[in-house]
Design an enzyme around this catalytic site. Structure first.
Site, short mmCIF file in Angstrom:
data_model
loop_
_atom_site.label_atom_id
_atom_site.label_comp_id
_atom_site.label_asym_id
_atom_site.label_seq_id
_atom_site.Cartn_x
_atom_site.Cartn_y
_atom_site.Cartn_z
N LYS A 78 0.86 -1.18 0.00
CA LYS A 78 0.00 0.00 0.00
C LYS A 78 0.90 1.23 0.00
O LYS A 78 1.94 1.25 0.69
CB LYS A 78 -0.90 -0.03 1.25
CG LYS A 78 -1.95 1.08 1.28
CD LYS A 78 -2.89 0.93 2.49
CE LYS A 78 -3.93 2.04 2.54
NZ LYS A 78 -4.87 1.88 3.67
N SER A 153 -9.93 2.15 2.80
CA SER A 153 -8.99 2.88 1.96
C SER A 153 -7.98 2.01 1.23
O SER A 153 -7.36 2.46 0.27
CB SER A 153 -8.24 3.88 2.83
OG SER A 153 -7.38 3.18 3.73
N SER A 177 -10.34 -0.21 6.97
CA SER A 177 -9.69 -0.07 5.66
C SER A 177 -9.01 -1.32 5.11
O SER A 177 -8.59 -1.33 3.96
CB SER A 177 -8.66 1.06 5.72
OG SER A 177 -9.32 2.29 5.66
#
Lengths: 484, 481
Positions: A78, A153, A177
């Protein structure tokens, strides 16, 4: 050979036995990214050259029999994890030019075990969002249906693993998330106990809630990487002084005789019948495996969303103050003076959702409001944590849906922030209490996957993975992949 | 300005920032050395890069615990950190990590002494926080430079109760804090370099009024003398304003040492709201009892204890003992001299007299003294054992200062031993009396004052080497005949 159809352990076996090289495996994923990522926009940066050179080094080590525990296995990170010499944007214009001069502990731990980084995945700006539509680098699409969102997210991480552009990806979870996008993309996502994985080098959103984990195709894959990421880090004062757990071994234990708690407050809520049905089916599976199911009460759980939307913005309002255009990142053109530099840099560098949360947080901490908002929220947070402690006296895990529904169409909720915030209603409580939470696929509705959530007591990641592994050993939901 | 002191009283509180002399910063491993090239001592954490986290330097806990003990205060456990939010280019995170609700040191006091006597000043709290960097405006045409070397340097902010009532008391309090931090070796206390900084909150009210007046805060006054002057100015200014029918504005003021005035800092349009909240990156710190005890076991003797010991062990006066004990280096020097000389009183006099004068002349610290404690001790012991007179000793001291030679070498080279032989002194006296028949006549007819004249003549004849007491005794008996 369809290398991307192999589980992580199978890939590792293949590498060890010399059935294929890391260079072949890495190139396979790079070519899939090149071929498919245009449709889903799951990567911000693809580090092809670096990946191939890491793969080559891994192959050398295999040749010399000096291979590392996870040598040559590809992974996507990420874009919230700082990676030395590589663009690290956090999905924001503010850091769109930021090449990190150091690496996060998560990256370093996996690098030391020999993992190959394919690239940096797309995400909601500064991890704020539940649909991956707030990224400066464009929205991410759900591989199951590209008109739908992948969740957020960690939308890029979920989307790329779901589309099999990476075998596994790191992710972070502040209010859901990891678990929400895992649920919306048909994956296994785990957020460990707060403090289990170091936050050093992981760009902060809300420090007391942020925790790193993974999105994977199975509990077994997740366990293999999560245990390598875990462990005490002297650079993070909130990191727990514990050695890394042996999750891969522990997850295979039986769940027979263990107790599942169903929080009545969650099930009293009106939910779509397809969710109710999937959850009931899952409960039946667990019963057939010898688990006992009881009702529990988490009486303050309905406070979770308001608590979260005070604490998280409050912490973010301070955490994001460093983006001022002085030392790195975006800086506005031709500032007149220092005030202008601060104001225009932040005006131009942050997106709407980030600004909204900074404003909420600044307000909640202001003189005259602190006691009514922030202080009260902290006290209520303790009540939520107490509810869990009480519940875990009588059950081993707590089961619920992960999300209020399957994925939704792009643009559907962007105009209504509250509607968007409700996406995390089931996931937020675990963050408030610092507990481990996991989402696994347990059904499907109109061609879109659906997940269930298991929340465990502090440090009981292995129990969660045991439950996930037993379920996945007896069902096929996790094996379904989208056609892309 | 006229003297208003009869009707008015001042209420003063001091906030003292002490830079702690740790090797590395409060929350990072970067060095804290003073004077390095800009931004060479700022690491990822000091630069507030995305993703970095603070890790507390444990050494500061030890330092704060010692200060707490010296201030007779409570040590809070758990103690916790908070974020103080404000935007400033030399504050890299956009917030300062400080302490709010549970400062490490709370509720202490300090006894001070002024000409008007002893007084106890309450210490509200002392908390840990990080220093900011520096903005440099001179070398950059139309722009500012930022030096983050100082960013993250540990500070202890010591906050007094508003119980100080004059500029003299303020300085006595400040000097006492200075002495304590030097004794504890937790800071060099150098005000000129900014390792000790003082902000003064001053208000005035009519004597007998219960209600406090509006206060002003005068910032960053960088010497003891300026603190005294700035506070004095501010008291008089406020009284003058009030007597002229004006009101005091609550504001921050800067002291201008050139003009000896204070003036308002450019006022911000709105008041700062620092939005303090607990620092989530640092958990509250539990100070274990054993840890605190281990730290307290390393406490040195403090100035007050030393002063009392100097009085009881060496029979020094309270005043002398106080002066010597106020500065640890000076006190150590005194004890070293005394060890060699065996004469505490004389050692104290020499250190505060001749030696201090020379040090002041050349602007040297006691540690830089050209006459070492050992050499000064020897000189004093030569006075004690009668080898030289006090007067000759002063000449010898001058020579020791400039040449670095030892006392015995100078005495030997220049034949300066005191004349203590009664016969030899008698011979000199006889000669002086014989040479001054007129004065002898006058003395014997009642002009007693001439005794001094004869002593002077004898000393002159002996080139100052005759033992003055013997000269006195023998001369008296000879003149009476």
């Amino acid at each position: 050979m369809d290398l991307h159809k192999l589980s992580l352990n199978q890939q590792l076996e293949g590498l060890k036995k010399g059935e294929f090289t890391s260079t072949e495996l890495t190139s396979h994923y790079i070519s899939r990214i090149t071929e498919f990522d245009e449709q889903i926009n799951s990567f911000i940066t693809v580090t092809e050259d670096m990946a191939l050179s890491q793969a080559k080094a891994a192959d050398e080590r295999y040749k010399n029999k000096t291979n590392l525990p996870l040598d040559g296995l590809p992974i996507a990170h990420k874009d919230i994890f700082c990676t030395k010499g590589v663009l690290t944007t956090c999905g924001s214009k503010m850091l769109s030019n930021f090449e990190a001069p150091y690496s996060s502990t998560v990256y370093e731990k996996l690098d030391k075990e020999g993992m190959v980084m394919l690239g940096k995945t797309n995400m909601d700006e500064f991890a704020m969002g539940s649909s991956n539509e707030t990224s400066y680098f464009g929205p991410v699409k759900n591989p199951w249906n590209t008109e739908y969102v992948p969740g957020g997210s960690s939308g890029g991480s979920a989307s790329c693993v779901s589309a099999e552009l990476a075998p596994i990806a790191t992710a972070t979870d502040t209010g859901g998330s990891i678990r929400q996008p895992a649920s919306l993309c048909g994956l296994t996502g785990i957020k460990p106990t707060y403090g289990r994985v170091s936050r050093y080098g992981m760009i902060a959103f809300a420090s007391s809630l942020d925790q790193a984990g993974v999105v994977a195709r199975s509990a077994e894959d997740a366990a293999l990487i999560l245990e390598a990421m875990s462990g005490h880090d002297p650079k993070d004062s909130t990191s727990l002084k514990l050695d890394k757990p042996n999750l891969s071994k522990e997850l295979k234990s039986s769940i027979k005789g263990m107790k599942i708690g169903l929080p009545k407050e969650f099930f009293e809520k009106e939910m779509p019948s397809y969710i109710e049905q999937s959850i009931e089916e899952a409960i039946e599976v667990y019963k057939s495996l010898g688990a006992e199911v009881v009702e529990v009460s988490l009486s303050n759980i309905n406070l979770s969303l308001p608590i979260y939307y005070i604490i998280a913005p409050a912490e973010c309002s301070a955490n994001l103050s460093r983006y001022d255009g002085v030392r790195y990142g975006y800086r506005c053109e031709n500032p007149i003076d220092i005030e202008d530099l601060f104001m225009r840099t932040r005006e131009e560098g942050f997106g709407a959702e980030v600004k909204r949360r900074i404003l909420i947080g600044t307000y909640a901490l202001s003189a005259g409001y602190y006691d009514a908002y922030y202080l009260k929220a902290q006290k209520c947070r303790q009540l939520v944590a107490n509810d869990f402690s009480e519940a875990f006296k009588s059950v081993d895990v707590i089961l619920s849906p992960t999300t209020p529904g399957t994925s939704f169409k792009s643009g559907e909720k962007t105009s209504d922030p509250i509607e968007m915030y409700l996406q995390d209603i089931f996931t937020i409580p675990a963050n408030l209490a610092g507990l481990p939470g996991l989402s696994i696929p347990c059904g499907e509705h109109q061609g879109l996957p659906l997940g269930m959530q298991l929340v465990g007591n502090s440090l009981e990641e292995s129990k969660l993975l045991q439950f996930a592994y037993s379920y996945q050993s007896n069902t096929d939901w996790h094996k379904k992949m989208p056609n892309i | 300005m006229k003297n208003y002191s009869e009707d008015w009283e001042a209420v003063i509180g001091l906030e003292i920032h002490v830079q702690l002399s740790t090797k590395s910063k409060l929350f990072s491993g970067a060095s804290t050395n003073f004077g390095a090239l800009p931004n060479t001592q700022a690491c990822n954490i000091d630069l507030a890069l995305p993703g970095v986290l603070p890790v507390l330097n444990e050494e500061v806990l030890r330092m704060a615990i010692k200060l707490g003990k010296a201030l007779n205060a409570e040590i809070n456990s758990p103690t916790s950190f908070a974020r103080k939010n404000y935007f400033y280019p030399d504050s890299p995170k956009g917030y300062q990590i400080s302490q709010m609700d549970r400062p490490i040191v709370e509720d202490g006091y300090l006894d001070i002494e002024t000409d008007k006597g002893a007084k106890r000043i309450g210490v509200t709290r002392a908390h840990l926080e990080e220093d900011a960097g520096k903005s440099l405006h001179d070398d950059f045409e139309g722009q500012s430079g930022i030096d983050l070397n100082r960013a993250g340097t540990p500070l202890l902010e010591i906050v007094s109760e508003p119980e100080i009532s004059s500029s003299e008391e303020a300085v006595a309090y400040l000097k006492s804090i200075h002495s304590i931090i030097r004794y504890l070796e937790i800071s060099d206390g150098n005000m000129a370099e900014g390792s000790m900084r003082c902000d003064a909150n001053v208000s005035v009210r009519k004597k007998g009024d219960e209600k406090l007046g509006t206060r002003t805060e005068t910032k960053n006054v960088n010497s003891f003398r300026f603190v005294e002057k700035a506070i004095q100015y501010e008291i008089e200014r406020q009284i003058h304003e009030l007597e002229s029918g004006n009101k005091i504005t609550q504001e921050t003021r800067l002291y201008d040492s050139q003009a000896n005035t204070t003036r308002p800092m450019r006022s911000k349009e709105f008041a700062n709201d620092y939005r303090y909240f607990p620092e989530p990156d640092l958990l509250p710190i539990n100070l274990k009892k054993e840890f605190i005890e281990e730290v307290l076991a390393t406490m040195p003797e403090m100035p007050n204890q030393k002063r009392e010991r100097f009085v009881s062990q060496f029979s020094l006066s309270e005043y002398d003992a106080g002066l010597l004990a106020a500065d640890k280096d000076l006190a150590d020097f005194f004890e070293e001299v005394t060890k060699v000389s065996n004469s505490p009183k004389l050692s104290a006099n020499w250190i505060m007299g001749e030696l201090s004068a020379e040090l002041n002349n050349e602007n040297l610290s006691i540690k830089e003294s050209k006459v070492t404690s050992n050499k000064l001790g020897q000189l004093i012991s030569r006075i004690e054992d009668g080898t030289i007179s006090g007067k000759i000793a002063k000449d010898i001291f001058e020579k020791m200062w400039s040449s670095g030679k030892e006392v015995d070498a100078i005495i030997k080279d220049e034949g300066l031993e005191q004349v203590t032989d009664d016969k030899e002194i008698e011979t000199m006296i006889d000669e002086v009396i014989a040479n001054n028949p007129e004065q002898l006549e006058q003395y014997r007819s009642g002009k007693d004052r001439l005794f001094g004249f004869f002593v002077g003549q004898v000393m002159k004849a002996s080139q100052g080497k005759a033992n003055p007491k013997q000269v006195n005794d023998i001369l008296k008996s000879k003149l009476e005949k």
